[in-house]
Design an enzyme around this catalytic site. Structure first.
Site, PDB file in Angstrom:
ATOM      1  N   ASP A   1       3.106  -0.613   4.715  1.00 38.71           N
ATOM      2  CA  ASP A   1       2.924  -1.487   5.881  1.00 38.71           C
ATOM      3  C   ASP A   1       1.963  -2.633   5.594  1.00 38.71           C
ATOM      4  O   ASP A   1       1.923  -3.606   6.340  1.00 38.71           O
ATOM      5  CB  ASP A   1       2.503  -0.693   7.125  1.00 38.71           C
ATOM      6  CG  ASP A   1       1.160  -0.001   6.998  1.00 38.71           C
ATOM      7  OD1 ASP A   1       0.606   0.058   5.880  1.00 38.71           O
ATOM      8  OD2 ASP A   1       0.655   0.500   8.029  1.00 38.71           O
ATOM      9  N   ARG A   2       1.190  -2.555   4.504  1.00 39.66           N
ATOM     10  CA  ARG A   2       0.276  -3.648   4.145  1.00 39.66           C
ATOM     11  C   ARG A   2       0.836  -4.445   2.972  1.00 39.66           C
ATOM     12  O   ARG A   2       1.698  -3.971   2.241  1.00 39.66           O
ATOM     13  CB  ARG A   2      -1.108  -3.094   3.778  1.00 39.66           C
ATOM     14  CG  ARG A   2      -1.767  -2.372   4.929  1.00 39.66           C
ATOM     15  CD  ARG A   2      -3.128  -1.818   4.542  1.00 39.66           C
ATOM     16  NE  ARG A   2      -3.625  -0.987   5.621  1.00 39.66           N
ATOM     17  CZ  ARG A   2      -4.878  -0.977   6.064  1.00 39.66           C
ATOM     18  NH1 ARG A   2      -5.775  -1.757   5.492  1.00 39.66           N
ATOM     19  NH2 ARG A   2      -5.249  -0.190   7.052  1.00 39.66           N
TER      20      ARG A   2
ATOM     21  N   ASP B   1       0.837  -1.193   0.000  1.00 44.55           N
ATOM     22  CA  ASP B   1       0.000   0.000   0.000  1.00 44.55           C
ATOM     23  C   ASP B   1       0.875   1.248   0.000  1.00 44.55           C
ATOM     24  O   ASP B   1       2.107   1.167  -0.140  1.00 44.55           O
ATOM     25  CB  ASP B   1      -0.969  -0.011   1.188  1.00 44.55           C
ATOM     26  CG  ASP B   1      -0.282   0.187   2.531  1.00 44.55           C
ATOM     27  OD1 ASP B   1       0.919  -0.152   2.634  1.00 44.55           O
ATOM     28  OD2 ASP B   1      -0.934   0.652   3.480  1.00 44.55           O
TER      29      ASP B   1
END
Length: 581
Positions: free
Chosen positions: A302-303, A298
């Site tokens: 962090d995703r 993302d």
């Protein structure tokens, strides 16, 4: 050396500057109002203890979205005025959220200094650009998000603020690595610009066996694709995957960070990562011989989303599979896992692994700070959320690139003896073998984005009220689908932190069925306007002969029940969700 002076600027409070679990997120047009960002930053300085501000070292960087560079200059001037000793800035103001956490925990400055906190400039997976979203959050000395005790103080300060401090510094060059020094009323103030990737890459090399992953990525049989969706992950992708691990540069998609994420929505799911999904053979038109492995990040990296050839790995399955294989495949965990944890809406796939491996297990509210408490207490090694967040105790944020390296480590371990053989063990085979061992948790999430906030609250209040009459609930269930199990319990999730004893209430509405199925309803705080209703649907299947069904087909009856039970269309006016994952 440039000398600066400090001014006090009169201001008035703005409504709605309440930071959520992910900080303060609003449209850019809100942040660019005179004094808006300044009020929030000063309120944050005022919420911190004096030793975390005066003489301190703070990190200021983010995902590079529109308005970030302006915000870095404003925060730098305010930090100087508030007595901060030095600011660290990633080159061009770029640092992923996990890299900020790593920098706070691991980096030593050129003068031996260590950071005690950070302003992170991101709205995570939300779009960027002049008409889109901006965000800011504060992380503490452990590298994790500020706890509620601090965010509550920040919010209270924003409601009463009358003035802020700012220095008359010139614009600082954040494109060139080096230290710029200034002289103020309280002494020297430094701005150190450093390479965005080096500290993070060093940490990843201490966790994973890069040589084993390199053998996999350079094998002619293994093909790889990584999509940064024009987010900050692009600042790390070439360094890690190409230079360190030997992948072809052509395997990187959208890896140039852009202020507007190339006009896209930097959310790594099957809806928004269209180019990667198509390349992996999961689009509407089939492709010849997709890559063996694909992943996306993302905006702030962090995703993560993990894909195999024509195969999607749910985030709930992903964290469970990482936990099940971590000790064998990842050197950092070779001495064993301390425990595992998941957010409440995440499927119970991890629970089954924890029970099987006799590991400590925790179910926490949504929000990474809850995992951080467990990690700081030495109770948790691996954790994850269904919202494409996975991580470990190496930092105090979820970490998208870490998750990709964890999967590549598992694939390298499974294939260490057959890189020269006929066929590699695939992502799909790893997942299906996991289901055969532990059972499968069929799982889907329906997101209804930008719903009228009032209507969303009414829907949630209705669901809470309905919980008091289970016979009525089960009448609705049976009228929708007679083949669905009955509801045996319904509640609002409440969590007592085993570390600090704090209690978090109203963390999601749950309907629990006799056969282990679950419906969960939550209002998400990650949007910048309106409300997002999230509906989570889960069904456990232990019979190996029944774990290969299409997920949406298997969950169809429960979906019907959920929509009828919640009166979703009646309350929201929506006949379909915005996103299905």
């Amino acid at each position: 050396m440039v000398v600066f002076n400090v001014s006090k600027v009169e201001t008035k409070p703005f409504d709605g500057q309440k930071p959520g679990t992910s900080g303060l997120r609003k449209k850019v047009k809100v942040f660019v109002q005179p004094h808006y960002l300044e009020n929030f930053v000063q309120s944050t300085f005022n919420a911190l203890s004096a030793d975390k501000v005066r003489g301190a070292t703070l990190v200021v960087s983010g995902d590079g979205r529109y308005y970030s560079k302006d915000a870095v200059q404003i925060i730098t001037k305010m930090a100087a005025a508030n007595g901060v000793r030095r600011i660290w800035v990633g080159q061009n103001s770029l640092l992923s959220t996990p890299a900020v956490s790593a920098v706070i925990r691991e980096r030593t400055g050129v003068d031996g200094s260590r950071a005690s906190g950070a302003f992170i400039l991101t709205a995570s997976h939300n779009p960027g650009g002049p008409n889109e979203d901006f965000g800011i959050k504060y992380n503490m000395e452990n590298g994790g998000p500020a706890p509620e005790s601090i965010t509550d103080k920040i919010y209270e300060n924003t409601k009463t603020i009358k003035e802020y401090l700012i220095a008359d510094l010139p614009e600082v060059d954040i494109a060139t690595i080096g230290v710029t020094s200034f002289q103020g009323p309280e002494g020297q103030f430094d701005v150190e610009v450093f390479d965005s990737a080096s500290d993070y890459v060093k940490l990843m090399k201490s966790i994973f066996d890069f040589e084993a992953i390199r053998k996999l990525l350079t094998s002619p049989k293994f093909t790889f694709c990584y999509d940064a969706l024009h987010g900050v992950a692009g600042a790390y992708a070439k360094s890690i995957f190409v230079e360190e691990l030997g992948a072809q540069e052509s395997s990187l998609l959208n890896c140039t960070p852009k202020e507007d994420f190339g006009g896209g929505h930097p959310d790594p799911n099957l809806t928004y990562a269209k180019e990667l999904v198509a390349r992996m053979g999961l689009g509407k038109s089939d492709v010849n011989d997709p890559p063996e492995f694909g992943a996306a990040a993302d905006g702030d990296a962090d995703r993560n989303m993990i894909l195999g050839k024509r195969f999607f790995v749910t985030p709930s399955d992903s964290v469970a599979i990482i936990a099940a294989n971590a000790v064998d495949a990842i050197p950092y965990f070779s001495s064993g896992l301390k425990g595992v944890a998941r957010s409440m809406p995440t499927s119970a796939a991890l629970d089954v692994v924890a029970k099987h491996l006799n590991l400590k297990f925790f179910e926490v509210p949504t929000g990474w700070k809850f995992f951080g408490n467990l990690m700081d207490a030495g109770l948790c090694s691996v954790c994850g959320e269904e919202s494409f967040g996975t991580g470990s105790d190496h930092i105090r944020e979820k970490d998208g690139i870490w998750a990709v390296l964890a999967w590549l480590s598992i694939l390298a371990h499974k294939n260490k003896d057959n890189l020269d053989g006929d066929k590699l063990v695939t992502v799909e085979e790893i997942v299906r073998k996991h289901w055969a061992t532990y059972g499968r948790h069929y799982y889907t999430r329906y997101d209804y984005e930008n719903v009228d906030a009032g209507a969303a609250k009414e829907l949630m209040a209705y669901l809470v009220k309905l919980q008091s009459t289970l016979p009525e609930v089960n009448e609705i269930v049976k009228s929708a689908r007679s083949d669905v199990s009955k509801v045996v319990n319904a509640d609002e999730f409440e969590y007592k932190d085993p570390v600090d004893g704090s209690i978090s209430k109203h963390q999601g509405i749950r309907y629990l069925f006799e056969d282990g199925s679950r419906l969960v309803f939550r209002l998400s705080g990650t949007g910048s306007e309106g409300a997002t209703i999230r509906l989570y649907i889960e069904q456990y299947e232990k019979d190996p002969s029944k774990t290969g069904r299409d997920s949406q087909e298997a969950l169809g009856p429960l979906v019907e029940v959920a929509l009828k039970l919640s009166k979703m269309q009646e309350f929201t006016g929506r006949s379909a969700p915005t996103v299905i994952t």
